[in-house]
Design an enzyme around this catalytic site. Structure first.
Site, PDB file in Angstrom:
ATOM      1  N   TYR A 156      51.176  37.073  73.763  1.00 22.40           N
ATOM      2  CA  TYR A 156      50.267  37.867  72.907  1.00 22.40           C
ATOM      3  C   TYR A 156      51.085  37.663  71.846  1.00 22.40           C
ATOM      4  O   TYR A 156      50.099  37.039  71.117  1.00 22.40           O
ATOM      5  CB  TYR A 156      50.318  39.256  73.412  1.00 22.40           C
ATOM      6  CG  TYR A 156      49.474  39.565  71.879  1.00 22.40           C
ATOM      7  CD1 TYR A 156      47.784  39.904  72.042  1.00 22.40           C
ATOM      8  CD2 TYR A 156      49.987  40.484  71.623  1.00 22.40           C
ATOM      9  CE1 TYR A 156      47.254  40.419  71.320  1.00 22.40           C
ATOM     10  CE2 TYR A 156      49.591  41.443  69.977  1.00 22.40           C
ATOM     11  CZ  TYR A 156      47.611  41.558  70.625  1.00 22.40           C
ATOM     12  OH  TYR A 156      47.594  41.830  69.151  1.00 22.40           O
ATOM     13  N   LYS A 160      48.151  35.467  68.421  1.00 20.21           N
ATOM     14  CA  LYS A 160      48.092  35.575  67.454  1.00 20.21           C
ATOM     15  C   LYS A 160      48.544  35.434  66.417  1.00 20.21           C
ATOM     16  O   LYS A 160      47.578  34.852  65.442  1.00 20.21           O
ATOM     17  CB  LYS A 160      48.885  37.147  67.379  1.00 20.21           C
ATOM     18  CG  LYS A 160      48.040  38.517  68.302  1.00 20.21           C
ATOM     19  CD  LYS A 160      46.410  38.395  68.085  1.00 20.21           C
ATOM     20  CE  LYS A 160      45.390  39.086  68.922  1.00 20.21           C
ATOM     21  NZ  LYS A 160      44.583  39.495  67.448  1.00 20.21           N
TER      22      LYS A 160
END
Length: 162
Positions: A156, A160
Site C-alpha cells: 500500500y 501511495k
C-alpha cells in the site's frame, strides 16, 4: 459560496464512500457541479439524488478505475452534462494490509491497479481535455503511508508513494 468553486465542474473517482463521498458533499455545498464515479451504482444514485435535492448539480457514471475505458467514459460524462471539466480528483483507492510473508499477490495486484494505474488512467483521460481548454487541475489523493511505511502496509505504501 466560494466564488472560486461555484460553477466549476469537478470529477471525483471513488465518490460512493469515504473521502470521495465527503468531498462530493462539501464541494456541492460550495456550488461545484459534480461528476461522480465509483463501482456501486446504488450509492452513486443516492448521492447524486441528495445533491440535486439540495439544489446542486451532479451527474454520475459507474466506473471501475482499473478499466481505462470506464475512466474515459466518466470524463466524457462531464463533457456531455456540463460541457467542460475543471478539476479531476483521483480519489479511488484500496488499502489492503497484510504481512508480505502471507503472499497476498492478488491484493498487491489490485492495489497497483487501483492506486497507481487508476490514477494514470484518470490523467490519460482528462489531460487532453485540460490541454484543449488550456486549463484544468488534477488532485491526486495520497497518504502519509506514501512517505512512511506503517506495519504491514508495505505494498500500500509503495502504491501511495507512486
Amino acid at each position: 459560496m466560494n466564488n472560486e468553486i461555484a460553477g466549476k465542474v469537478v470529477l471525483i473517482t471513488g465518490a460512493s464512500s469515504g473521502l470521495g463521498e465527503a468531498t462530493a458533499r462539501h464541494l456541492a455545498a460550495q456550488g461545484a457541479h459534480l461528476v461522480l464515479g465509483a463501482r456501486r451504482q446504488d450509492r452513486l444514485e443516492a448521492l447524486a439524488a441528495e445533491i440535486r435535492a439540495a439544489g446542486g448539480q451532479a451527474a454520475f457514471a459507474v466506473t471501475d478505475v482499473t478499466r481505462k475505458d470506464d475512466v474515459a467514459a466518466l470524463v466524457q460524462t462531464a463533457l456531455t452534462h456540463f460541457g467542460r471539466l475543471d478539476v479531476m480528483i483521483n480519489n479511488a483507492g484500496l488499502m489492503a494490509v497484510a504481512p508480505l510473508r502471507e503472499l497476498k499477490v492478488d491484493e498487491w495486484d489490485a492495489m497497483i491497479d487501483i492506486n497507481v494505474k487508476g490514477v494514470l488512467y484518470g490523467i490519460a483521460a482528462a489531460l487532453p481535455v485540460f490541454q484543449k481548454q488550456d486549463s484544468g487541475h488534477f488532485i491526486n489523493i495520497a497518504s502519509v503511508a506514501g512517505l512512511k511505511v506503517f506495519g504491514n502496509a508495505t505494498v500500500y505504501s509503495a502504491t501511495k508513494f507512486a
